[in-house]
Design a protein around this motif. Sequence first.
Motif: not given
Length: 946
Positions: A689-690, A693, A711-712, A715-716, A720-721, A723-724, A728
């Motif tokens: 996920d990182e 991002v 990409k966002a 990653s989500i 769910r972070t 940074e992601a 977005k």
Amino acid sequence: MQNNFLTTIRSLKIIDGCKGSQVYAFPSTSGAGTSGERPPPLRPNFSLRSKSVHYTQPPCHNHSLSILTDSMLPFGLPSVDTINPPIDPHLRPVDPVSTLADMYRRLAAAECDREADLCDLHLEQHSVLRSMNDLKLLRRALRAARVHASDVHRRVVLSAWLRYERREDEFVPAPAPLAPCTKTSPSLECPKATLYPDPPGMPLNPYCPCHPPASLIPSDSTRVRHRGEADADGDLWFIIGEEEVLCVRSCIAALSIPLNALLYGGFAEAQRDRIDFTHNGISVSAMKAVDVYSRTGQIDSLSPEIIVELLSFSNKFCCEELKADCDARLAAMVHGTDGALQLIEYGLEETSYLLVAACLQCFLRELPHSLHDPDVARLLCSPEGRERLEAAGNASFALYYFLSQVAMEEDMKSNTTIMLLERLGECAAPGWQRQQAMHQLGCVMLERGEYKDAQRWFEEAAKDGHIYSWVGVARAKYNRGHKYAAYKLLNTILDQFEPAGWMYQERSLYCVGKEKLNDLVTATSLDPTLSYPYKYRAITLMEEDKVGAAIVEVNKILGFKVSTDLLELRAWFFLAQEDYKGAMQDVRALMTLDPGYLFFHGKVHGDHLIEAMRGYVQQMDMADCWLQLYDRWSAVDDIGSLAVVHQMLAKEPNSGLRFRQSLLLLRLNCQKAAMRSLRQARNSTNARDERLVYEGWILYDTGHKEEALEKAEESINVKRTFEALFLKAYALGDNPFDDRKSADYVINILEAAVNCASDNLRKGQAFNNMGSIYVDIENFAVAESCYEKALGLKHTRAHQGLARVFYVTNRKKAAYDEMTKLIEKAKNNASAYEKRSEYCERENAMSDLNTATTLDPLRTYPYRYRAAVMMDDRREDDAIAELTRVINFKPDLQLLHLRAAFYESMHKTELAVRDCEAALCFEPTHGDTLDLYHRARGLKSEEPHS
């Protein structure tokens, strides 16, 4: 006083440490950090007239250790005698605006002329724009040159050049120089697209053959060309040694006019059914391939060795179609440097244009490493190599322009650089190409200390019309002992041309005392971006034992122009002042900009210098570092924040800190270093996920907004972070919102982000962004609440957003006070003064804008505001002078447009047209400037009839 710092560095064996990456442990015998006592002062007995820091990075030699240990004072401060500014190794027009305007006119005229070489014109534009030091403009000019490159050779060169300039943007290095493109790779950089013509109707919009549109994928019925006589009976035998190869006479004859004459003309072979080819240098297998090709037109399944024989056969008998097919097939077989080195010999021998271009492309995409291969260097650098490339149609000014730039970046003094510049001169046409080649040869010879040759090359460039090269002539004469001649030459330039900052800076080198200082003051007033005057004044103050004043002088330019040489100079001053904390900060910040930087005459790596100072600076654990980072970040102290992050990465390397590092570097306008840190963040994380991002931010920063959003989302979906979600929201909020619904959608994403785990600095940024969106949709009450939350999390820049809310809700005094708070808190506060000027009366606004200009003369709004006020007061000449003051050292589209509008209102239409043309050279499609340009041209055409 005993030189304890020197003792420490000797004990660390720092010079030996330059040979490897190991940081040597701090010796316990020094006592540093092993007891409660503070170590002895680190300040050595500096010799203020010792040799200064050499600002290039020569390699460490084996004798460096003995030099260090034999000298009692090896680390003297830079001397004013040895910090002379380098001569810019590119074209520098004495009248930039007129040059830009002329460039635009010629480009516009060439667009309407089918015979014009637009590629060459855009390369010239690239050369002219280099003095502006704007990477985006340079890349745009290169892209335009690539778009208009009609021949394969220049397409190969310019695609490789574009890729080279973008090397910091890649996620990971390409597995091979000619590896297929990724989906986000620019089509102009595709290695396959360079070797083949664009599809019909798409000359200015190249597609990537690695990912072609469905409509352009050939059908099975069109992939193989048939000659129509594949099953014809043989009627001709070629004898090779003791074997015979059966062929079809008509098919072989159709391969070329010479073969047709041989088989159907007046030669004896026309009457024979057996022809001896034993001594024609072709094998039985290759002759069989000739037969197959003559009937089917296919060579796809043949080995490279056979195709090379066919290539030789096609040259011998002038079989143009066969040669083209062999050339294309061999070009498609080039994949790596080793194979390219083998195949290019055949290509050069047979003058195979496409094969040589493909091999050359492989070498160019491996730069700068390929220049260290002796076989590649021999081909690219030697006169014989250039002649062989030229015979194959693959030598050009563009090729050696690119190669020489790479070589100069690597090592300006190397023999490789000299040879490539000599080849550049051989390919140069009269005019700007020859000026550039001769000027750059002069610059390199000057760096090498070969002053007689340097003077000769500079004089050649100057006589060809490059006025700035007279600076090189003067410098060479000065170094050869002709100081007065150098001084007179600069006086002549100042008398004949509009004075510029660099002219006074150069003349100051040949003056002494007050005259020198006056010239440097004038240079700074005309061009405050020149580093040398600040450095000279700072070192002079240091020599007078005014260390604090010297640091203040360096701070003036570091406030708006961060560079390695300025950070190193200030670190020296901090050491002389025994301010080891300040020195450590600057060294760490510098190492972030350039991890391979060498200090102290290029002898000591920064990591070792940090290790040497460690015992003299209070050590912090990660918790202390986080607290300090909060303080520095909140104080808008970007250099201090960089230093803290560098320290934290040394303790606990992680991708999150690399990401923060990239944000700080972007603030400091260090784009390449920022992309390097972002790429390191991406490559150092194991969390998918990182990684997604960071890939998203790389894509976003390189103009791929839609791919960044993908990409966002990806990653989500993984996790769910903060940074992601932030990525977005940031990508979606980049453009103005069409309606309230789209704004609410982005707000909801940011609200979800702040509910995820993250530190307060990042959450403060999210609340600040939320406030901006609420202001855009005129929900000022909620916006105010968001900004207050951001301030509660130490996001100091939220003062600016809150001031905006106060102002639009008729609380002008509160807005002014809010910006005052930001000015008091922020270390870098030029933008805060500029913004506060919007919330006060004209007199105070002018005061704030003058302060903003003093702190950061590169900010253009203050100049435009002051000029507009002068125009309102009917002080037209003063308004023009105010704009001209900044345009002379920072030509800018908005500034040029405004000055053109002023000229138009003053009925000086010729000058208005000139400024519009110069502005359009930066951005040819700028609507407002185009409207003004056409209007001014219309007025100009009417003038003779009025």
